[in-house]
Scaffold this motif. Structure first.
Motif, PDB file in Angstrom:
ATOM      1  N   PHE A   6      42.348  49.128  45.713  1.00  0.00           N
ATOM      2  CA  PHE A   6      42.696  50.042  44.617  1.00  0.00           C
ATOM      3  C   PHE A   6      43.938  49.559  43.864  1.00  0.00           C
ATOM      4  N   THR A   7      44.155  48.247  43.894  1.00  0.00           N
ATOM      5  CA  THR A   7      45.242  47.651  43.112  1.00  0.00           C
ATOM      6  C   THR A   7      44.709  47.347  41.714  1.00  0.00           C
ATOM      7  N   PRO A   8      45.596  46.955  40.749  1.00  0.00           N
ATOM      8  CA  PRO A   8      45.090  46.600  39.414  1.00  0.00           C
ATOM      9  C   PRO A   8      44.166  45.378  39.488  1.00  0.00           C
ATOM     10  N   GLY A   9      44.204  44.613  40.528  1.00  0.00           N
ATOM     11  CA  GLY A   9      43.345  43.444  40.719  1.00  0.00           C
ATOM     12  C   GLY A   9      43.551  42.945  42.119  1.00  0.00           C
ATOM     13  N   PRO A  10      42.730  42.046  42.674  1.00  0.00           N
ATOM     14  CA  PRO A  10      41.532  41.468  42.079  1.00  0.00           C
ATOM     15  C   PRO A  10      40.431  42.508  41.880  1.00  0.00           C
ATOM     16  N   THR A  11      39.592  42.220  40.887  1.00  0.00           N
ATOM     17  CA  THR A  11      38.521  43.134  40.523  1.00  0.00           C
ATOM     18  C   THR A  11      37.344  43.000  41.488  1.00  0.00           C
ATOM     19  N   GLU A  12      36.675  44.104  41.777  1.00  0.00           N
ATOM     20  CA  GLU A  12      35.423  44.071  42.560  1.00  0.00           C
ATOM     21  C   GLU A  12      34.393  43.244  41.795  1.00  0.00           C
ATOM     22  N   SER A  60      47.240  33.010  36.487  1.00  0.00           N
ATOM     23  CA  SER A  60      47.283  34.459  36.700  1.00  0.00           C
ATOM     24  C   SER A  60      47.799  35.112  35.414  1.00  0.00           C
ATOM     25  N   GLY A  61      47.858  36.436  35.402  1.00  0.00           N
ATOM     26  CA  GLY A  61      48.368  37.153  34.231  1.00  0.00           C
ATOM     27  C   GLY A  61      49.787  36.730  33.872  1.00  0.00           C
ATOM     28  N   SER A  62      50.614  36.494  34.880  1.00  0.00           N
ATOM     29  CA  SER A  62      51.997  36.084  34.608  1.00  0.00           C
ATOM     30  C   SER A  62      52.033  34.722  33.925  1.00  0.00           C
ATOM     31  N   HIS A 135      51.016  47.153  27.751  1.00  0.00           N
ATOM     32  CA  HIS A 135      50.165  48.278  27.339  1.00  0.00           C
ATOM     33  C   HIS A 135      50.057  49.280  28.482  1.00  0.00           C
ATOM     34  N   SER A 136      49.302  48.891  29.529  1.00  0.00           N
ATOM     35  CA  SER A 136      49.200  49.766  30.690  1.00  0.00           C
ATOM     36  C   SER A 136      50.150  49.204  31.753  1.00  0.00           C
ATOM     37  N   GLU A 137      51.252  49.908  31.985  1.00  0.00           N
ATOM     38  CA  GLU A 137      52.232  49.434  32.988  1.00  0.00           C
ATOM     39  C   GLU A 137      51.652  49.817  34.350  1.00  0.00           C
ATOM     40  N   VAL A 164      48.158  43.055  28.236  1.00  0.00           N
ATOM     41  CA  VAL A 164      47.092  44.047  28.406  1.00  0.00           C
ATOM     42  C   VAL A 164      46.270  43.647  29.621  1.00  0.00           C
ATOM     43  N   SER A 165      46.022  44.590  30.519  1.00  0.00           N
ATOM     44  CA  SER A 165      45.206  44.277  31.714  1.00  0.00           C
ATOM     45  C   SER A 165      43.820  44.871  31.539  1.00  0.00           C
ATOM     46  N   PHE A 166      42.795  44.085  31.857  1.00  0.00           N
ATOM     47  CA  PHE A 166      41.413  44.576  31.857  1.00  0.00           C
ATOM     48  C   PHE A 166      40.886  44.486  33.280  1.00  0.00           C
ATOM     49  N   ASN A 167      40.384  45.560  33.785  1.00  0.00           N
ATOM     50  CA  ASN A 167      39.766  45.488  35.114  1.00  0.00           C
ATOM     51  C   ASN A 167      38.438  46.202  35.092  1.00  0.00           C
TER      52      ASN A 167
END
Ligand SMILES: Cc1ncc(COP(=O)(O)O)c(C=O)c1O
Length: 167
Positions: A6-12, A60-62, A135-137, A164-167
């Protein structure tokens, strides 16, 4: 038992996508790969609702945050960084590591800053060239009003850079 994250990532990842990763890998300098890459870029543009170029980075996002910052600004430049969580704070840390001067708009974790706070920061720091915002902190769950912020930043002739994060 299936473990759920249930973290912002990694995505299922759906089973059919996982299975497709077991297929032979085409060489990255072949026409076969070029076609796959062009198609996935087109699909990303469609998904993101843009006709602007979409760049895929093997990072990664960073890494993408760092790439955006170092390609838009130079050591000695001044920026405004909007901070209300771990990822907003990351903009300022990356910028300082590259020798930029950071003017922070800080809000408590869970709160957001809006166009008024950003406009005041730009007025107080007229040499700033860009405003960095998230965007989404995801570290706090707060959603920053990036459209409204970008409007005032653009009106002052500065760049807005958004994570911006997309999951
Ligand atoms: C809002 C936000 N910004 C940036 C990142 C980049 O983090 P990472 O380098 O771990 O992909 C994340 C990852 O969760 C994020 O949620």
């Amino acid at each position: 038992m299936k473990r759920m994250l249930f973290t912002p990532g990694p995505t299922e990842i759906p089973a059919e996508v996982l299975a497709s990763q077991s297929r032979p890998i085409p060489h990255h300098r072949t026409d076969e790969y070029r076609q796959i890459f062009l198609e996935q870029t087109r699909l990303l543009q469609e998904h993101l609702g843009t006709t602007q170029p979409v760049l895929t980075l093997a990072a990664s996002g960073s890494g993408a945050m760092e790439a955006a910052l170092v390609n838009l600004l130079s050591p000695g430049d001044e920026i405004v960084a909007v901070e209300g969580g771990k990822f907003g704070e990351r903009w300022g840390k990356i910028a300082e590591a590259y020798g930029l001067t950071v003017h922070r708009v800080k809000v408590a974790y869970g709160r957001v800053a809006g166009p008024k706070e950003v406009e005041s920061a730009i007025a107080a720091h007229p040499k700033a060239k860009a405003v960095f915002v998230t965007h989404s902190e995801t570290s706090t769950g707060a959603l920053f009003p990036v459209h409204e912020i970008a409007k005032v930043v653009r009106a002052k002739g500065l760049l807005t850079v958004v994570a911006v994060s997309f999951n």
